[in-house]
Design a protein around this motif. Structure first.
Motif, PDB file in Angstrom:
ATOM      1  N   UNK B  53      17.281 -53.292 -42.279  1.00 38.54           N
ATOM      2  CA  UNK B  53      16.603 -53.877 -41.118  1.00 38.54           C
ATOM      3  C   UNK B  53      17.001 -55.341 -40.881  1.00 38.54           C
ATOM      4  N   UNK B  54      17.948 -55.819 -41.661  1.00 44.62           N
ATOM      5  CA  UNK B  54      18.466 -57.169 -41.486  1.00 44.62           C
ATOM      6  C   UNK B  54      19.855 -57.095 -40.863  1.00 44.62           C
ATOM      7  N   UNK B  55      20.060 -57.806 -39.813  1.00 47.44           N
ATOM      8  CA  UNK B  55      21.374 -57.785 -39.169  1.00 47.44           C
ATOM      9  C   UNK B  55      22.338 -58.729 -39.871  1.00 47.44           C
ATOM     10  N   UNK B  56      21.799 -59.799 -40.422  1.00 46.18           N
ATOM     11  CA  UNK B  56      22.653 -60.856 -40.965  1.00 46.18           C
ATOM     12  C   UNK B  56      21.925 -61.561 -42.110  1.00 46.18           C
ATOM     13  N   UNK B  57      22.710 -62.001 -43.098  1.00 44.91           N
ATOM     14  CA  UNK B  57      22.156 -62.756 -44.213  1.00 44.91           C
ATOM     15  C   UNK B  57      23.146 -63.861 -44.547  1.00 44.91           C
ATOM     16  N   UNK B  63      28.321 -65.271 -45.424  1.00 43.31           N
ATOM     17  CA  UNK B  63      27.514 -64.579 -44.428  1.00 43.31           C
ATOM     18  C   UNK B  63      27.848 -63.094 -44.482  1.00 43.31           C
ATOM     19  N   UNK B  64      26.812 -62.274 -44.455  1.00 37.85           N
ATOM     20  CA  UNK B  64      26.995 -60.821 -44.457  1.00 37.85           C
ATOM     21  C   UNK B  64      26.286 -60.244 -43.247  1.00 37.85           C
ATOM     22  N   UNK B  65      26.943 -59.286 -42.597  1.00 37.17           N
ATOM     23  CA  UNK B  65      26.293 -58.532 -41.529  1.00 37.17           C
ATOM     24  C   UNK B  65      26.254 -57.066 -41.916  1.00 37.17           C
ATOM     25  N   UNK B  66      25.314 -56.348 -41.308  1.00 40.56           N
ATOM     26  CA  UNK B  66      25.110 -54.940 -41.659  1.00 40.56           C
ATOM     27  C   UNK B  66      24.815 -54.187 -40.370  1.00 40.56           C
ATOM     28  N   UNK B  67      25.728 -53.325 -39.981  1.00 40.49           N
ATOM     29  CA  UNK B  67      25.556 -52.546 -38.751  1.00 40.49           C
ATOM     30  C   UNK B  67      25.426 -51.085 -39.146  1.00 40.49           C
ATOM     31  N   UNK B  68      24.186 -50.584 -39.117  1.00 43.83           N
ATOM     32  CA  UNK B  68      23.947 -49.206 -39.571  1.00 43.83           C
ATOM     33  C   UNK B  68      24.441 -48.177 -38.555  1.00 43.83           C
TER      34      UNK B  68
END
Lengths: 115, 112
Positions: B53-57, B63-68
């Motif tokens: 549920x986090x787009x970016x950290x 920096x990390x992004x996560x696109x499910x």
């Protein structure tokens, strides 16, 4: 800063011999893991351990492998009869709790060479 | 079966530039994704964890992004330094106890 330690750093053994790899996880951690990495390949999960028993194991972790927490600090991986293909780096890891909401702390590894 | 692909085996960049590493996964819907750094002959070192549920950290220069939807994570190192040279591993959980499956890694080389 607390860290996971592993001994020995390098183990050379002959095919068919038994080896025991030792790990001391971080003291307040509850979940323990063994992974291996064959040279040039990815890190592979072997087994997880919680509450003095195996939680999950991979298909790599066959009857030749066993784990034990003989006392409050050590966590060991035993390979009963080593094969050439067991040559790899073996990493122990620990985490405060299970589930991937918790980071895993890895030890420096034991390089196992089977001749 | 679950599969993790880190598209580049090696990435060479100039000091000061931003490094972008890619992790794709298939046959899987992870709740979390982690990134680790591994130096030669050493164990992986945890860098960042990102939840579905986090787009970016962010953490310092990382920096990390996560696109499910795309089933993809991007890992960025800004203002890269030669000391950032290492192999970076993407990892997903494979079991309820937090067992990780790792990608093969991307070897980053930052030239001065």
């Amino acid at each position: 800063e607390p860290e996971v330690t592993q001994t020995p750093s390098h183990q050379v053994t002959q095919m068919g011999q038994e080896v025991i790899l030792r790990c001391v996880p971080i003291s307040n951690h509850l979940y323990f893991y063994w992974y291996r990495q064959i040279l040039g390949q990815k890190v592979e999960f072997l087994v997880s351990f919680y509450n003095n028993e195996i939680s999950e194991k991979s298909e790599i972790f066959d009857d030749q492998f066993s784990v034990e927490r003989p006392d409050g600090s050590n966590f060991t991986l035993k390979i009963r009869s080593t094969k050439l293909e067991d040559s790899a780096m073996y990493f122990c890891a620990s985490s405060e709790a299970g589930g991937t909401s918790y980071e895993q702390y890895f030890g420096p590894g034991t390089r196992l060479t089977v001749t | 079966s679950q599969k993790i692909e880190q598209n580049s085996e090696a990435l060479n960049i100039q000091e000061g530039k931003t490094a972008t590493l890619t992790c794709n996964y298939t046959n899987y819907s992870p709740a979390y994704l982690q990134w680790y750094r591994q130096d030669p002959g050493r164990g992986p070192v945890f860098l960042l964890l990102i939840r579905e549920n986090e787009k970016e950290k962010r953490k310092e220069r990382l920096k990390v992004t996560f696109d499910t939807t795309l089933k993809q994570s991007l890992f960025h190192i800004t203002a890269s330094q030669p000391a950032d040279s290492a192999t970076y591993l993407c990892a997903l959980e494979s079991g309820s106890q937090g067992n990780l499956i790792f990608g093969k890694g991307t070897k980053l080389s930052v030239k001065p």
